[in-house]
Design an enzyme around this catalytic site. Structure first.
Site, PDB file in Angstrom:
ATOM      1  N   ASP A  64     -67.911  38.558 -30.895  1.00  0.00           N
ATOM      2  CA  ASP A  64     -66.475  38.565 -31.218  1.00  0.00           C
ATOM      3  C   ASP A  64     -66.030  39.835 -31.928  1.00  0.00           C
ATOM      4  O   ASP A  64     -64.921  39.886 -32.468  1.00  0.00           O
ATOM      5  CB  ASP A  64     -66.148  37.336 -32.088  1.00  0.00           C
ATOM      6  CG  ASP A  64     -66.140  36.060 -31.273  1.00  0.00           C
ATOM      7  OD1 ASP A  64     -65.343  35.981 -30.326  1.00  0.00           O
ATOM      8  OD2 ASP A  64     -66.946  35.159 -31.571  1.00  0.00           O
ATOM      9  N   GLU A  69     -59.317  42.374 -36.388  1.00  0.00           N
ATOM     10  CA  GLU A  69     -58.321  41.880 -37.350  1.00  0.00           C
ATOM     11  C   GLU A  69     -58.910  40.876 -38.337  1.00  0.00           C
ATOM     12  O   GLU A  69     -58.499  40.819 -39.495  1.00  0.00           O
ATOM     13  CB  GLU A  69     -57.173  41.191 -36.591  1.00  0.00           C
ATOM     14  CG  GLU A  69     -56.204  40.469 -37.499  1.00  0.00           C
ATOM     15  CD  GLU A  69     -55.105  39.743 -36.744  1.00  0.00           C
ATOM     16  OE1 GLU A  69     -55.399  38.829 -35.962  1.00  0.00           O
ATOM     17  OE2 GLU A  69     -53.957  40.114 -36.939  1.00  0.00           O
ATOM     18  N   ASP A  70     -59.869  40.086 -37.858  1.00  0.00           N
ATOM     19  CA  ASP A  70     -60.377  39.000 -38.701  1.00  0.00           C
ATOM     20  C   ASP A  70     -61.221  39.487 -39.871  1.00  0.00           C
ATOM     21  O   ASP A  70     -61.521  38.710 -40.773  1.00  0.00           O
ATOM     22  CB  ASP A  70     -61.166  38.004 -37.831  1.00  0.00           C
ATOM     23  CG  ASP A  70     -60.248  37.292 -36.869  1.00  0.00           C
ATOM     24  OD1 ASP A  70     -59.154  36.893 -37.298  1.00  0.00           O
ATOM     25  OD2 ASP A  70     -60.601  37.166 -35.684  1.00  0.00           O
ATOM     26  N   ARG A  89     -69.779  35.564 -37.392  1.00  0.00           N
ATOM     27  CA  ARG A  89     -68.907  36.742 -37.475  1.00  0.00           C
ATOM     28  C   ARG A  89     -69.016  37.477 -38.818  1.00  0.00           C
ATOM     29  O   ARG A  89     -68.381  38.508 -38.995  1.00  0.00           O
ATOM     30  CB  ARG A  89     -67.447  36.328 -37.220  1.00  0.00           C
ATOM     31  CG  ARG A  89     -67.251  35.673 -35.843  1.00  0.00           C
ATOM     32  CD  ARG A  89     -65.848  35.768 -35.356  1.00  0.00           C
ATOM     33  NE  ARG A  89     -65.391  37.155 -35.353  1.00  0.00           N
ATOM     34  CZ  ARG A  89     -64.129  37.525 -35.194  1.00  0.00           C
ATOM     35  NH1 ARG A  89     -63.203  36.609 -35.018  1.00  0.00           N
ATOM     36  NH2 ARG A  89     -63.790  38.796 -35.213  1.00  0.00           N
ATOM     37  N   ARG A 134     -60.867  28.051 -39.902  1.00  0.00           N
ATOM     38  CA  ARG A 134     -61.589  29.264 -40.310  1.00  0.00           C
ATOM     39  C   ARG A 134     -61.349  29.662 -41.770  1.00  0.00           C
ATOM     40  O   ARG A 134     -62.179  30.346 -42.364  1.00  0.00           O
ATOM     41  CB  ARG A 134     -61.184  30.429 -39.416  1.00  0.00           C
ATOM     42  CG  ARG A 134     -61.579  30.268 -37.958  1.00  0.00           C
ATOM     43  CD  ARG A 134     -63.095  30.290 -37.780  1.00  0.00           C
ATOM     44  NE  ARG A 134     -63.460  30.018 -36.404  1.00  0.00           N
ATOM     45  CZ  ARG A 134     -63.477  30.929 -35.446  1.00  0.00           C
ATOM     46  NH1 ARG A 134     -63.164  32.183 -35.724  1.00  0.00           N
ATOM     47  NH2 ARG A 134     -63.812  30.588 -34.215  1.00  0.00           N
ATOM     48  N   HIS A 164     -55.730  30.236 -35.363  1.00  0.00           N
ATOM     49  CA  HIS A 164     -55.275  30.943 -36.572  1.00  0.00           C
ATOM     50  C   HIS A 164     -53.763  30.791 -36.734  1.00  0.00           C
ATOM     51  O   HIS A 164     -53.057  30.538 -35.747  1.00  0.00           O
ATOM     52  CB  HIS A 164     -55.569  32.449 -36.451  1.00  0.00           C
ATOM     53  CG  HIS A 164     -57.010  32.822 -36.515  1.00  0.00           C
ATOM     54  ND1 HIS A 164     -57.616  33.583 -35.544  1.00  0.00           N
ATOM     55  CD2 HIS A 164     -57.950  32.576 -37.456  1.00  0.00           C
ATOM     56  CE1 HIS A 164     -58.891  33.777 -35.878  1.00  0.00           C
ATOM     57  NE2 HIS A 164     -59.121  33.178 -37.031  1.00  0.00           N
ATOM     58  N   CYS A 251     -55.180  40.486 -32.792  1.00  0.00           N
ATOM     59  CA  CYS A 251     -56.606  40.378 -33.207  1.00  0.00           C
ATOM     60  C   CYS A 251     -57.439  41.603 -32.892  1.00  0.00           C
ATOM     61  O   CYS A 251     -58.472  41.822 -33.507  1.00  0.00           O
ATOM     62  CB  CYS A 251     -57.312  39.205 -32.556  1.00  0.00           C
ATOM     63  SG  CYS A 251     -56.366  38.128 -31.607  1.00  0.00           S
TER      64      CYS A 251
HETATM   65  C1  CIR Z   1     -63.151  33.669 -32.547  1.00  0.00           C
HETATM   66  O1  CIR Z   1     -63.168  32.471 -32.281  1.00  0.00           O
HETATM   67  O2  CIR Z   1     -63.389  34.088 -33.687  1.00  0.00           O
HETATM   68  C2  CIR Z   1     -62.854  34.639 -31.447  1.00  0.00           C
HETATM   69  N1  CIR Z   1     -63.386  34.148 -30.221  1.00  0.00           N
HETATM   70  C3  CIR Z   1     -61.376  34.879 -31.327  1.00  0.00           C
HETATM   71  C4  CIR Z   1     -60.802  35.516 -32.547  1.00  0.00           C
HETATM   72  C5  CIR Z   1     -59.371  35.866 -32.388  1.00  0.00           C
HETATM   73  N2  CIR Z   1     -58.901  36.485 -33.560  1.00  0.00           N
HETATM   74  C6  CIR Z   1     -57.645  36.404 -33.987  1.00  0.00           C
HETATM   75  O3  CIR Z   1     -56.829  35.700 -33.418  1.00  0.00           O
HETATM   76  N3  CIR Z   1     -57.330  37.041 -35.096  1.00  0.00           N
END
Ligand code: CIR
Length: 260
Positions: A64, A69-70, A89, A134, A164, A251
């Site tokens: 991922d 962004e995360d 992650r 999350r 999110h 993201c």
């Molecule tokens: C996840 O589940 O963490 C990734 N497959 C997708 C993350 C998307 N991130 C976001 O919307 N900020």
């Protein structure tokens, strides 16, 4: 502020993206070549809007890792290294931090707190934070202690229908929120103007703001029409492959003004 003041941090699509985390979607095959060419086009749209694009090294063992962004919450005064909610992650954060420390003082969310950047939505001096699968109460409490002393008002939003907060709502400017009312309790946005998405396009509430422009996914023609009717300047991207990994427009970059 001109768009040229913006930095956009991105990271290439990893070889392993097919093994990404999925919460609300079933796994479907991702075309890696197409995912990469769409991501390259996304980067070129960022550049065309005047962003200085900084590409981090690929992390092929982190499926991922394109969703940078995360890993980081960037405010004018400081940046917060997140502690992503998905254990797979957590190691993505370190290499983002190496670059960020050249732009902002860094602080971090500490265990056991959990926060994904996708749950953090800024509109002016208000920071909406999703409490989601999350991001938890412990992480939110830590974030509040970091950001309220520097003058932000933090508003918690309970997130149920989507991954999110920003899957269902993003800011169009400092006082307007694009949102999917089916996924979020919009009473959290009291005092802000709301623009509702086309209800036939539930994933269309995610757009990225670059100065006076928005980046939107071309797939969502109904919501994009609503944005045009609202006189918004839009640049379109195609992110059909990253959407299969539950990603969307915001993201895939960390966007912030270089000198706020
Ligand atoms: C996840 O589940 O963490 C990734 N497959 C997708 C993350 C998307 N991130 C976001 O919307 N900020």
């Amino acid at each position: 502020m001109t768009n040229g003041d913006f930095i956009a941090i991105i990271r290439p699509v990893p070889d392993s993206i097919g093994d990404c985390e999925l919460t609300h979607l079933d796994r479907t095959p991702i075309d890696l070549d197409r995912a990469r060419s769409q991501h390259v086009e996304y980067a070129s749209v960022l550049s065309s809007l005047g962003c200085r694009v900084i590409e981090l090294p690929a992390l092929h063992d982190h499926p991922d890792s394109v969703f940078v962004e995360d890993t980081m919450i960037v405010l004018d005064e400081l940046a917060v290294m997140t502690r992503p909610g998905a254990p797979s992650r957590r190691d993505e954060v370190h290499s983002t931090a190496e670059v960020m420390e050249t732009f902002r003082p860094l602080v971090s969310i500490e265990p056991p707190g959990r926060i994904d950047g996708g749950d953090v939505l800024r509109a002016g001096r208000t920071i909406f934070v999703g409490c989601s699968s999350r991001s938890d109460e412990v992480g939110l409490a830590q974030l509040r202690e970091i950001i309220e002393p520097v003058g932000y008002n933090m508003v918690q939003v309970d997130v149920h229908g989507c991954l999110h907060l920003k899957t269902g709502a993003t800011a169009l400017d400092d006082s307007t929120i694009l949102c999917n009312p089916a996924w979020l309790d919009t009473s959290a946005f009291t005092g802000f103007d709301l623009l509702e998405i086309d209800p036939d396009e539930p994933f269309s509430g995610n757009v990225a703001q670059v100065g006076s422009h928005l980046i939107a996914d071309a797939t969502w023609t109904g919501t994009n029409q609503r944005l045009e009717d609202d006189k918004r300047a839009i640049a379109l991207v195609q992110l059909t492959e990253l959407a299969k990994a539950e990603g969307s427009v915001t993201c895939s970059s960390i966007l912030f003004p270089e000198n706020p």
